[in-house]
Design a protein around this motif. Structure first.
Motif, mmCIF file in Angstrom:
data_model
loop_
_atom_site.group_PDB
_atom_site.id
_atom_site.type_symbol
_atom_site.label_atom_id
_atom_site.label_comp_id
_atom_site.label_asym_id
_atom_site.label_seq_id
_atom_site.Cartn_x
_atom_site.Cartn_y
_atom_site.Cartn_z
ATOM 1 N N PHE A 11 0.893 -1.158 0.000
ATOM 2 C CA PHE A 11 0.000 0.000 0.000
ATOM 3 C C PHE A 11 0.935 1.211 0.000
ATOM 4 O O PHE A 11 1.507 1.541 1.047
ATOM 5 C CB PHE A 11 -0.901 0.022 1.240
ATOM 6 C CG PHE A 11 -1.932 -1.085 1.262
ATOM 7 C CD1 PHE A 11 -2.977 -1.090 0.344
ATOM 8 C CD2 PHE A 11 -1.869 -2.108 2.198
ATOM 9 C CE1 PHE A 11 -3.939 -2.093 0.362
ATOM 10 C CE2 PHE A 11 -2.823 -3.119 2.220
ATOM 11 C CZ PHE A 11 -3.856 -3.113 1.296
ATOM 12 N N PHE A 14 4.276 1.000 1.961
ATOM 13 C CA PHE A 14 4.162 0.008 3.030
ATOM 14 C C PHE A 14 3.890 -1.375 2.458
ATOM 15 O O PHE A 14 2.933 -1.565 1.694
ATOM 16 C CB PHE A 14 3.024 0.417 3.976
ATOM 17 C CG PHE A 14 2.747 -0.603 5.033
ATOM 18 C CD1 PHE A 14 3.608 -0.767 6.099
ATOM 19 C CD2 PHE A 14 1.614 -1.404 4.952
ATOM 20 C CE1 PHE A 14 3.358 -1.721 7.071
ATOM 21 C CE2 PHE A 14 1.357 -2.357 5.920
ATOM 22 C CZ PHE A 14 2.229 -2.519 6.984
ATOM 23 N N ALA A 16 2.412 -4.724 2.826
ATOM 24 C CA ALA A 16 1.435 -5.400 3.689
ATOM 25 C C ALA A 16 1.560 -6.914 3.624
ATOM 26 O O ALA A 16 1.229 -7.605 4.585
ATOM 27 C CB ALA A 16 0.018 -4.980 3.286
ATOM 28 N N PRO A 35 -1.169 -10.925 15.034
ATOM 29 C CA PRO A 35 -1.477 -9.629 15.640
ATOM 30 C C PRO A 35 -2.215 -8.701 14.674
ATOM 31 O O PRO A 35 -2.187 -8.913 13.458
ATOM 32 C CB PRO A 35 -0.105 -9.044 15.977
ATOM 33 C CG PRO A 35 0.880 -10.101 15.750
ATOM 34 C CD PRO A 35 0.261 -11.180 14.942
ATOM 35 N N SER A 36 -2.834 -7.688 15.234
ATOM 36 C CA SER A 36 -3.517 -6.677 14.436
ATOM 37 C C SER A 36 -2.536 -6.045 13.440
ATOM 38 O O SER A 36 -1.402 -5.743 13.800
ATOM 39 C CB SER A 36 -4.066 -5.619 15.396
ATOM 40 O OG SER A 36 -4.751 -4.662 14.673
ATOM 41 N N GLY A 37 -2.969 -5.911 12.205
ATOM 42 C CA GLY A 37 -2.125 -5.273 11.199
ATOM 43 C C GLY A 37 -1.122 -6.217 10.554
ATOM 44 O O GLY A 37 -0.270 -5.790 9.775
ATOM 45 N N SER A 38 -1.227 -7.517 10.836
ATOM 46 C CA SER A 38 -0.218 -8.448 10.301
ATOM 47 C C SER A 38 -0.477 -8.847 8.854
ATOM 48 O O SER A 38 0.343 -9.533 8.246
ATOM 49 C CB SER A 38 -0.112 -9.694 11.187
ATOM 50 O OG SER A 38 -1.363 -10.314 11.345
ATOM 51 N N GLY A 39 -1.655 -8.470 8.301
ATOM 52 C CA GLY A 39 -1.913 -8.742 6.880
ATOM 53 C C GLY A 39 -2.955 -9.822 6.623
ATOM 54 O O GLY A 39 -3.164 -10.225 5.477
ATOM 55 N N LYS A 40 -3.620 -10.269 7.683
ATOM 56 C CA LYS A 40 -4.580 -11.381 7.543
ATOM 57 C C LYS A 40 -5.721 -11.029 6.577
ATOM 58 O O LYS A 40 -6.014 -11.786 5.659
ATOM 59 C CB LYS A 40 -5.161 -11.763 8.928
ATOM 60 C CG LYS A 40 -4.100 -12.041 9.973
ATOM 61 C CD LYS A 40 -4.693 -12.353 11.323
ATOM 62 C CE LYS A 40 -5.490 -11.261 11.986
ATOM 63 N NZ LYS A 40 -4.715 -10.080 12.441
ATOM 64 N N SER A 41 -6.350 -9.870 6.820
ATOM 65 C CA SER A 41 -7.471 -9.460 5.954
ATOM 66 C C SER A 41 -6.986 -9.237 4.536
ATOM 67 O O SER A 41 -7.651 -9.636 3.573
ATOM 68 C CB SER A 41 -8.081 -8.135 6.414
ATOM 69 O OG SER A 41 -8.667 -8.287 7.639
ATOM 70 N N THR A 42 -5.851 -8.593 4.421
ATOM 71 C CA THR A 42 -5.316 -8.301 3.087
ATOM 72 C C THR A 42 -5.102 -9.602 2.316
ATOM 73 O O THR A 42 -5.449 -9.704 1.141
ATOM 74 C CB THR A 42 -4.003 -7.503 3.198
ATOM 75 O OG1 THR A 42 -4.258 -6.338 3.979
ATOM 76 C CG2 THR A 42 -3.467 -7.107 1.841
ATOM 77 N N GLU A 51 -8.550 -7.209 -3.509
ATOM 78 C CA GLU A 51 -7.318 -6.415 -3.570
ATOM 79 C C GLU A 51 -6.428 -7.043 -4.642
ATOM 80 O O GLU A 51 -6.257 -8.271 -4.652
ATOM 81 C CB GLU A 51 -6.559 -6.465 -2.240
ATOM 82 C CG GLU A 51 -7.206 -5.724 -1.095
ATOM 83 C CD GLU A 51 -7.027 -4.211 -1.178
ATOM 84 O OE1 GLU A 51 -6.410 -3.730 -2.153
ATOM 85 O OE2 GLU A 51 -7.506 -3.528 -0.266
ATOM 86 N N GLU A 162 -12.695 -12.468 10.258
ATOM 87 C CA GLU A 162 -13.119 -12.182 11.639
ATOM 88 C C GLU A 162 -14.650 -12.127 11.747
ATOM 89 O O GLU A 162 -15.214 -11.104 12.151
ATOM 90 C CB GLU A 162 -12.484 -10.876 12.125
ATOM 91 C CG GLU A 162 -10.966 -10.926 11.986
ATOM 92 C CD GLU A 162 -10.232 -10.016 12.948
ATOM 93 O OE1 GLU A 162 -10.770 -9.746 14.024
ATOM 94 O OE2 GLU A 162 -9.121 -9.611 12.602
HETATM 95 N N1 LIG Z 1 -6.392 0.013 1.845
HETATM 96 C C1 LIG Z 1 -5.301 0.172 2.596
HETATM 97 N N2 LIG Z 1 -4.508 1.251 2.439
HETATM 98 C C2 LIG Z 1 -3.386 1.404 3.189
HETATM 99 N N3 LIG Z 1 -2.987 0.533 4.129
HETATM 100 C C3 LIG Z 1 -3.744 -0.547 4.329
HETATM 101 C C4 LIG Z 1 -4.948 -0.781 3.581
HETATM 102 N N4 LIG Z 1 -5.493 -1.952 4.012
HETATM 103 C C5 LIG Z 1 -4.681 -2.406 4.978
HETATM 104 N N5 LIG Z 1 -3.638 -1.573 5.166
HETATM 105 C C6 LIG Z 1 -2.544 -1.763 6.122
HETATM 106 O O1 LIG Z 1 -1.977 -3.034 5.873
HETATM 107 C C7 LIG Z 1 -1.648 -3.669 7.113
HETATM 108 C C8 LIG Z 1 -2.334 -4.999 7.178
HETATM 109 O O2 LIG Z 1 -3.731 -4.767 7.317
HETATM 110 P P1 LIG Z 1 -4.747 -5.955 7.491
HETATM 111 O O3 LIG Z 1 -6.106 -5.360 7.641
HETATM 112 O O4 LIG Z 1 -4.537 -6.940 6.422
HETATM 113 O O5 LIG Z 1 -4.276 -6.576 8.882
HETATM 114 P P2 LIG Z 1 -4.986 -7.624 9.824
HETATM 115 O O6 LIG Z 1 -3.950 -8.590 10.223
HETATM 116 O O7 LIG Z 1 -6.199 -8.159 9.151
HETATM 117 O O8 LIG Z 1 -5.370 -6.719 11.059
HETATM 118 P P3 LIG Z 1 -6.653 -6.733 12.035
HETATM 119 O O9 LIG Z 1 -6.517 -7.980 12.870
HETATM 120 O O10 LIG Z 1 -6.472 -5.491 12.848
HETATM 121 O O11 LIG Z 1 -7.859 -6.718 11.157
HETATM 122 C C9 LIG Z 1 -2.057 -2.713 8.218
HETATM 123 O O12 LIG Z 1 -0.916 -2.001 8.624
HETATM 124 C C10 LIG Z 1 -3.046 -1.804 7.559
HETATM 125 O O13 LIG Z 1 -3.032 -0.529 8.141
#
Ligand SMILES: Nc1ncnc2c1ncn2[C@@H]1O[C@H](COP(=O)(O)OP(=O)(O)OP(=O)(O)O)[C@@H](O)[C@H]1O
Length: 242
Positions: A11, A14, A16, A35-42, A51, A162
């Motif tokens: 992104f 950054f 991801a 952990p939060s922000g580790s990239g799971k959703s992405t 995406e 989630e």
């Molecule tokens: N559309 C976007 N634009 C910029 N950064 C993004 C975008 N989507 C996600 N990120 C960043 O990418 C990283 C991974 O996000 P992601 O949502 O995949 O994490 P996660 O592990 O699912 O977190 P959570 O458990 O908090 O949902 C995070 O730092 C997030 O801020």
């Protein structure tokens, strides 16, 4: 069935996802935690082509989802996705939510779509809520509608992001029960969740992510008994003692 090969995603500056690879077998349930922000959703959004990836490729049931394609809605429909915040159409009734995609994307007739929709609402225990609007439902009911809506497209796999984390505690099990049943029926599933009870009961493998990397992929029992990495150990000790 789901092949994720060397996927990286940025992104802006950054990164991801960092060179993520994972193969999910037909009928397998894999839980993704970290952990939060580790990239799971992405990661799972990339599997559903919500995406685009910058490097690597993802193949689902023989179809590469990471190439640019014109029939993306059809491809996406075959990979059911359930989100944390349900994402129902607020101005459509429950039955309309469950029939719309079937009619618009799969070109089913209204009658066929309704019949399928009613069967699925029955299956998730919501046959009597068909004419209500989402606002009139509890969170657990909304999430079950979202699952029925995804199933209405006859998906080859289901992705869950989630699915219970926006629910009141007493509603979590009504959603997990539907997911357990799906797993028992042989649905291929990737589930991002911190519900470790669900993971240990249903998942064959657990994927641990941290800072955009797939750090560890383990058989479930082994992951809970003895994670290989310190990072996974630390994560587990924190969430199991929350
Ligand atoms: N559309 C976007 N634009 C910029 N950064 C993004 C975008 N989507 C996600 N990120 C960043 O990418 C990283 C991974 O996000 P992601 O949502 O995949 O994490 P996660 O592990 O699912 O977190 P959570 O458990 O908090 O949902 C995070 O730092 C997030 O801020």
């Amino acid at each position: 069935m789901i092949e994720i090969e060397h996927v990286s995603k940025w992104f802006g500056d950054f990164q991801a996802l960092k060179d993520c690879s994972l193969n999910v077998e037909q009928g397998e349930v894999v839980v993704v935690c970290g952990p939060s922000g580790s990239g799971k959703s992405t990661l799972i959004k990339c599997v559903n082509a919500l995406e685009p990836v910058d490097e690597g490729r993802i193949v689902v049931n023989g179809i590469e989802v990471t190439t640019r394609r014109t029939n993306l809605p059809k491809v996406r429909a075959k990979i059911g996705m359930v989100f944390q915040h349900f994402e129902l159409f607020p101005h459509k009734t429950v039955i309309e939510n469950v029939t719309l995609g079937q009619i618009k994307v799969l070109n089913r007739s209204a009658e066929e779509a309704r019949e399928k929709g009613e069967q699925l609402l029955e299956r998730v225990g919501l046959a009597d809520q068909a004419e209500k609007y989402p606002a009139a439902l509890s969170g657990g009911q909304k999430q079950r509608v979202a699952i029925a809506r995804a199933l209405a497209m006859d998906p080859v796999a289901m992705l869950f992001d989630e699915p219970t984390s926006a629910l009141d505690p007493e509603m979590i099990s009504e959603v997990l029960d539907v997911m357990v049943q799906l797993a028992q029926e042989g649905m291929t599933m990737i589930v991002v969740t911190h519900e470790m009870g669900f993971a240990s009961k249903v998942a064959q493998r657990v994927v641990f992510m941290d800072q955009g990397e797939i750090v560890e992929v383990q058989e479930t029992d082994r992951f809970f008994k003895r994670p290989e990495t310190d990072r996974a150990q630390y994560f587990l000790s924190r969430i199991l003692h929350e």
